[in-house]
Write an enzyme that holds these catalytic residues in place. Structure first.
Site, short mmCIF file in Angstrom:
data_model
loop_
_atom_site.label_atom_id
_atom_site.label_comp_id
_atom_site.label_asym_id
_atom_site.label_seq_id
_atom_site.Cartn_x
_atom_site.Cartn_y
_atom_site.Cartn_z
N LYS A 237 0.81 -1.22 0.00
CA LYS A 237 0.00 0.00 0.00
C LYS A 237 0.85 1.27 0.00
CE LYS A 237 -4.39 -1.55 1.96
NZ LYS A 237 -5.42 -1.26 2.98
N ASN B 244 -5.06 1.88 -1.89
CA ASN B 244 -5.66 0.55 -1.92
C ASN B 244 -6.44 0.29 -3.21
OD1 ASN B 244 -8.09 1.99 -1.54
ND2 ASN B 244 -8.94 0.39 -0.21
N ASP C 78 -10.53 3.28 1.88
CA ASP C 78 -10.72 2.75 3.23
C ASP C 78 -11.47 3.72 4.13
OD1 ASP C 78 -9.56 0.27 2.83
OD2 ASP C 78 -7.55 0.96 3.37
N GLY D 263 -3.76 -0.63 17.61
CA GLY D 263 -2.94 -0.82 16.42
C GLY D 263 -2.49 0.50 15.85
N GLY E 73 -1.11 0.45 12.34
CA GLY E 73 -0.84 0.18 10.93
C GLY E 73 -1.73 0.99 10.00
N ALA F 76 -4.63 0.29 8.58
CA ALA F 76 -6.05 0.30 8.92
C ALA F 76 -6.32 1.29 10.04
CB ALA F 76 -6.52 -1.09 9.32
N ARG G 194 7.07 2.32 15.94
CA ARG G 194 6.07 2.40 14.88
C ARG G 194 4.97 3.39 15.25
NH1 ARG G 194 2.97 -2.84 12.15
NH2 ARG G 194 1.92 -1.68 10.49
N LEU H 103 -12.32 -4.60 13.21
CA LEU H 103 -12.15 -4.59 11.76
C LEU H 103 -11.98 -6.00 11.18
CD1 LEU H 103 -9.90 -1.46 11.13
CD2 LEU H 103 -12.39 -1.63 11.32
N TYR I 179 -13.20 -9.58 10.06
CA TYR I 179 -14.49 -10.09 9.57
C TYR I 179 -14.52 -11.61 9.46
CZ TYR I 179 -11.64 -9.51 5.35
OH TYR I 179 -10.61 -9.52 4.45
#
Length: 306
Positions: free
Chosen positions: A72, A93, A114, A138, A140, A142, A167, A236, A238
């Site tokens: 990405k 994306n 997104d 998180g 990242g 997303a 990060r 997130l 699924y």
């Protein structure tokens, strides 16, 4: 029944690996329902082939493609133009291949669906909670897209919970350029005082892979934590449709939703960008649910044979 001929238009998804992607099932079901002679394929390849793969898709006349991990960010250098939201997020994306009919020259336009996909999937739920303090598990891609979406709708504060300090710090530096009044902060998982957040927080979003099939009993939150009933919890993930996190939240009286509709809506936005027609949302959602069931049955069969 899918029929391939000389007029079939090709789109797909690039990433590594891709064997568990539901996008081919979802998009091909949509093409069939709408009656378009299009096909959506998976194009998995390791990182050292990225440049060759993108050049090949352009040369062979693909109409576009989705981009997933780990490309990405890396794909930017191979695109001719990108949208403003993709620039801000630092991630693409969805790619459209545009062609000049006069000379046949093709160029690549990158976008990110997104943010809008998340908002379309969750807006009816987000309207029901105060836009005060949200926690995102998180740091990242997303997590970044979700944070941007929350800023757009006016959340006052967003806290990122990180597993890796470096990060997380990089993320905070990058989002300083966002033109919003939202206050951001960062804390490591091991340092979170969940009890102190219980009343202040209105929204919890899991943007980590913890709890994904087949590790369905894993949860990103400690087992001792009791979810406040006023929380909205969005996972997130699924697959499975109801993670351990969501089960615990709902047992405590909180509202919980999974990431399936985000997947469907961001995919529908890609569909619209490529084809110029609205996507059949319910057909795409049903195709994803069927793909999840097939994967679960297949995994159970393999586990039973061992």
């Amino acid at each position: 029944m899918l029929k391939i001929d000389a007029q079939t238009q090709i789109v797909g998804i690039v990433g590594w690996p891709l064997q568990h992607s539901f996008s081919p099932s979802m998009q091909n079901a949509a093409f069939a329902h709408v009656g378009l002679n299009w096909v959506y394929l998976a194009f998995p390849f390791p990182p050292h082939y990225l440049e060759e793969a993108i050049r090949g898709l352009r040369a062979l006349g693909a109409r576009g493609f989705n981009v997933t991990a780990p490309y990405k960010q890396a794909i930017f250098r191979y695109l001719d133009e990108v949208s403003e939201v993709a620039k801000v997020l630092g991630a693409v994306n969805t790619v459209m291949v545009r062609e000049d009919p006069a000379n046949g020259k093709r160029w690549l336009y990158g976008d990110n669906t997104d943010v809008e996909g998340f908002l379309q999937a969750t807006s009816s739920y987000l309207e029901q909670v105060p836009h005060e303090h949200a926690v995102i598990l998180g740091t990242g891609g997303a997590a970044r897209a979700v944070a941007y979406a929350l800023c757009k709708i006016g959340f006052r504060a967003v806290s990122f919970v990180a597993r890796h300090l470096e990060r997380g710090q990089t993320l905070l530096k990058e989002i300083e350029r966002w033109d919003f009044r939202t206050i951001f902060d960062l804390i490591l998982f091991q340092d979170v005082n969940w009890l102190a957040w219980a009343e202040d927080v209105s929204l919890l979003i899991n943007a980590t892979p913890l709890g994904t099939w087949p590790e369905v009993n894993v949860s990103p939150l400690p087992d001792s934590f009791r979810f406040p009933a006023h929380w909205l919890v969005i996972d997130l993930i699924y697959n499975p449709p109801k993670t351990s996190l969501l089960k615990r939240a709902e047992k405590a009286g909180a509202v919980g939703i999974n990431g399936l509709d985000m997947l469907v809506h961001q995919g529908a936005l890609s569909f619209r960008a490529w084809c110029g027609v609205d996507a059949p949302i319910e057909i795409m959602r049903s195709a994803c649910l069927e793909a999840i069931q097939r994967m679960e049955v297949g995994y159970a069969a393999v586990s039973h044979s061992r």
